[in-house]
Design an enzyme around this catalytic site. Structure first.
Site: not given
Ligand code: NAD
Ligand code: WQD
Length: 331
Positions: A124, A148, A152
């Protein structure tokens, strides 16, 4: 070629499963359904015509995981499974370290025991902490601002050590920026439990009149209009990035790290403007206090991923809102 996809019923994993199948790969999903539903497996079949193999299993159950890897003998693993709520990770850090870090170690061990050597990891942009400047390059300093993010960062470090010890292991670390939107069919998308924390899911619920208005967290940041700027990327573009990363691993590159973003930063007010235009009405919002821990600006330098794997996001912000809203209306 068979790919094991952990977290494959989740948001990004399900879209990636679709892209993999469309590119001719076989998909085996392992998910404990802690944040997704088994019905997603049928939705993937509806979209692609192919039903992935599905195991309801927890990465913390080492024995079952080992047996699955032994039976399926995948060529590569894409590892999405993890917990991702920043606020919850501050409240219950051990749950996050246990699930994300130990789950990854179990998976790497099962791979080593069964001679599986190609690994793609969902990292991330959070690993850049508070970046000194934007756009952010892969070689910028790394830091964590919450448990979190620390998971990572730790996992990236573990992968570097594993690769140093065994350079036949090929690893792609993909640092996602802000994934949003949904598959154009409206069959799969993001469906968070409870009140969403992230901007776009919250906006969807305001538009659906489940929430009264969007709270804009601060308008005094050092950005174009004072509101926070982020790099939003359509989830199907992100999914395609995984296929390109796998193709890179097939050429045995060792260890690679790529940003997956669009390279464009949009402010919260610009997000509201575009979504209002898609809806044909104004999305209600109020400016409120800053959210603790937020940064001014975060967007990717995408040059390395473009040069080395040919990754370039194709979809516009309007596409992201149209597809996200279509999913919201159908669900
Ligand atoms: P999500 O929660 O929709 O998907 C994650 C899946 O993993 C879920 O289906 C959950 O049931 C499964 N899971 C969690 N722990 C588990 C375990 N111990 N064993 C088996 N299954 C398990 O999340 P997502 O948004 O699809 O994210 C996927 C990956 O990408 C995550 O590692 C997340 O940290 C990373 N990521 C997400 C974002 C985002 O904003 N969505 C941004 C950057 C990184
Ligand atoms: C985006 C922008 C807020 C909600 C998070 C995690 C990051 C990654 C992605 C997994 C910011 C603003 C938000 C609201 C708002 N996930 N905001 N009102 O914070 O960039 O990242 O998700 O890895 O680790 O921290 O995403 O969507 O929460 O916020 O004004 O109700 O929207 O301040 O500027 P963020 P976000």
């Amino acid at each position: 070629m068979k790919i094991l996809v952990t977290g494959g019923t989740g948001y990004i994993g399900s879209h990636t499963a679709v892209s993999l199948i469309e590119n001719g790969y076989g998909v085996v999903i392992v998910d404990n359904l802690s944040n997704s539903k088994e019905s997603v497996v049928d939705k993937i079949r509806e979209i692609t015509g192919v039903k992935p193999v599905f195991y309801n299993a927890d990465l913390l159950d080492k024995e079952t995981l080992g047996a699955i890897v032994k039976r399926e003998k995948p060529q590569s693993v894409i590892h999405f499974a993890g917990l991702k709520a920043v606020g919850e990770s501050v409240a219950v850090p051990l749950k996050y370290y246990g699930n994300n870090v130990v789950g990854t170690i179990n998976l790497l061990e099962a791979m080593a025991e069964n001679g599986v050597g190609d690994f793609v990891f969902s990292s991330s942009a959070t690993v850049y902490g508070k970046p000194a400047s934007v756009p952010i390059r892969e070689d910028f300093p790394l830091s964590a601002t919450n448990p979190y993010g620390a998971t990572k960062l730790m996992i990236e470090g573990i992968l570097r050590d594993v690769h140093a010890a065994d350079n036949t292991m090929n690893i792609a670390v993909l640092r996602y920026f802000n994934p949003v939107g949904a598959h154009k069919s409206g069959l799969i998308g993001e469906n968070p439990n409870g009140i969403p924390n992230n901007l776009v899911p919250y906006m969807m619920q305001v538009a659906a009149e489940k929430l009264d208005f969007l709270r804009v967290f601060g308008d005094d940041y050092g950005t174009k209009d004072g509101t926070g700027v982020r790099d939003y990327i359509h989830v199907t573009d992100l999914a395609e990035g995984h296929v390109l990363a796998l193709k890179k691993l097939e050429k045995k590159p060792g260890m690679v790290v790529y940003n997956l973003g669009t390279g464009i930063g949009y402010s919260v007010l610009e997000m509201i403007g575009t979504f209002s235009s898609v809806l044909g009405r104004d999305l209600p919002y109020k400016i409120v206090e800053r959210r603790p821990g937020d940064i001014d600006e975060c967007y990717a330098d995408t040059a390395l991923a473009e040069r080395e794997i040919g990754f370039k996001a194709k979809k516009s912000l309007r596409d992201m809102f149209e597809d996200g809203w279509n999913f919201q209306l159908k669900n």
